[in-house]
Design a protein around this motif. Structure first.
Motif, short mmCIF file in Angstrom:
data_model
loop_
_atom_site.label_atom_id
_atom_site.label_comp_id
_atom_site.label_asym_id
_atom_site.label_seq_id
_atom_site.Cartn_x
_atom_site.Cartn_y
_atom_site.Cartn_z
N CYS A 10 0.83 -1.20 0.00
CA CYS A 10 0.00 0.00 0.00
C CYS A 10 0.88 1.26 0.00
CB CYS A 10 -0.99 -0.01 1.18
SG CYS A 10 -2.37 1.14 0.96
N THR A 13 -0.55 -3.46 -4.85
CA THR A 13 -1.65 -3.29 -3.89
C THR A 13 -3.02 -3.19 -4.56
OG1 THR A 13 -0.08 -2.06 -2.49
CG2 THR A 13 -2.36 -2.18 -1.76
N LYS A 55 -4.16 -2.53 4.99
CA LYS A 55 -4.71 -2.73 3.65
C LYS A 55 -4.72 -4.21 3.29
CE LYS A 55 -6.12 -0.27 1.49
NZ LYS A 55 -7.57 0.06 1.35
N PHE A 86 -9.60 -4.04 4.21
CA PHE A 86 -8.49 -4.37 5.10
C PHE A 86 -8.53 -5.85 5.46
CE2 PHE A 86 -10.11 -0.11 5.91
CZ PHE A 86 -8.98 0.67 5.76
#
Length: 342
Positions: A147, A181, A238, A308
């Motif tokens: 992230c 990500t 994340k 998350f």
């Protein structure tokens, strides 16, 4: 309120501005923000993001509204609305609670001073985190991140990326492996933008390529941020962080979570109590940004899209905070719980 300038949020000449992170890296657009609804929309669209930064931005907005004449009831409701805008990120809740406490003084000056203090404290916290973390690493370290945890996520130099910036300042020449990500590409769009801007060596890879790097001995340590840390050391970050922690643990590569003490939730016993935000399935069915939109899945495809995931403390080598570096034994003995008393 005095002028306050950071990489991705600024209060200047009586106006609050937010750097639109959804448009990066191809466009650097500053958007005005003058209402609670506008800030909530920016948080949900990830135009402003990063657990520390959204707390800072929301605080500056409330102070701005107070200076514009909003009454106590409007400010209290605004704080409560902002507090609920990002349910996993506890920094935002801490900031709004501080602002609500200031409101009890029925004094606009107190509210403004609290917002200014939150902004300036975040910079100091980042500096202390960076100093603590940099002490762990020598020259030429190959560090993998997930992230974005830098100047776009905080008012200061960042958390995990802040450590990397400090290593570069110390002449230790780190190299950064940047996880793309998925699904919103904060690594590919934002972390690479930051690292290029500050001249730090880096390589971008897809999230599912990290295992190869770890297997082949090309990573010396993994550094990630956090949106909430439970008092037992479990933490939310994340989505994709948990998978990365499992891979690092299997390959015996040190795995560190890096965050300010404001990310610790002492009222949260463990990771099972952390609320996880579920986001729009369209983010997985395709991708959009300053480059436009692309859809690659049928619109009626069922989607699982948690923003998350939770990594258990057992997979963490150490917790790098502004207050120090903590081992698993220290966490088990209540080191995080002790932060509240301090």
């Amino acid at each position: 309120m005095k002028d306050l300038l950071a990489t991705s949020v600024k209060y200047e000449q009586g106006r609050l501005w937010v750097l639109d992170q959804h448009a990066l890296p191809h466009q650097e657009n500053w958007l005005p923000c003058d209402s609670v609804d506008a800030m909530v929309a920016m948080i949900k669209a990830l135009q402003i993001r990063g657990a520390p930064l959204i707390g800072v931005g929301a605080s500056l907005l409330l102070a701005h509204l107070a200076e514009q004449g909003a009454d106590r009831e409007q400010l209290e409701q605004g704080a409560l609305t902002l507090r609920a805008a990002r349910p996993t990120a506890v920094n935002l809740m801490h900031c709004m609670d501080r602002m609500l406490t200031s409101l009890k003084q029925n004094d606009r000056v107190a509210l403004v001073r609290t917002a200014e203090a939150i902004f300036e404290e975040d910079i100091k916290l980042c500096n202390r985190i960076a100093e603590n973390g940099a002490a762990l690493f020598g020259s030429g370290q190959r560090l993998l991140t997930h992230c974005n945890t830098g100047r776009l996520a905080t008012a200061g130099a960042g958390t995990a990326l802040g450590v990397i910036y400090k290593l570069a300042e110390q002449g230790k020449a780190p190299h950064v492996w940047v996880d793309e990500t998925r699904p919103l590409l904060q690594g590919g769009r934002l972390t690479t933008w930051e690292l290029a801007k500050y001249g730090i060596s880096h390589t971008l890879q897809c999230d599912n390529m990290a295992g190869i790097l770890l297997r082949d001995g090309k990573v010396d340590a993994v550094l990630v941020g956090a949106d909430r840390i439970a008092r037992n050391g479990d933490f939310a970050n994340k989505v994709g962080t948990y998978s990365l922690a499992v891979l690092a643990h299997f390959h015996k590569v040190p795995f560190y979570v890096v965050a300010p003490y404001t990310t610790v939730d002492v009222d949260c016993a463990d990771g099972t109590q952390i609320p996880i935000e579920q986001r729009d399935g369209a983010e997985v069915q395709g991708v959009s940004g300053s480059f436009g939109s692309v859809e690659w899945a049928p619109a009626d495809t069922e989607v699982f899209n948690p923003a998350f995931d939770v990594t258990p403390a057992a997979l963490v080598t150490g917790w790098i905070l502004d207050t120090g570096i903590y081992s698993q034994d220290e966490i088990r003995n209540g080191a995080l719980l002790a932060l509240e008393a301090a």
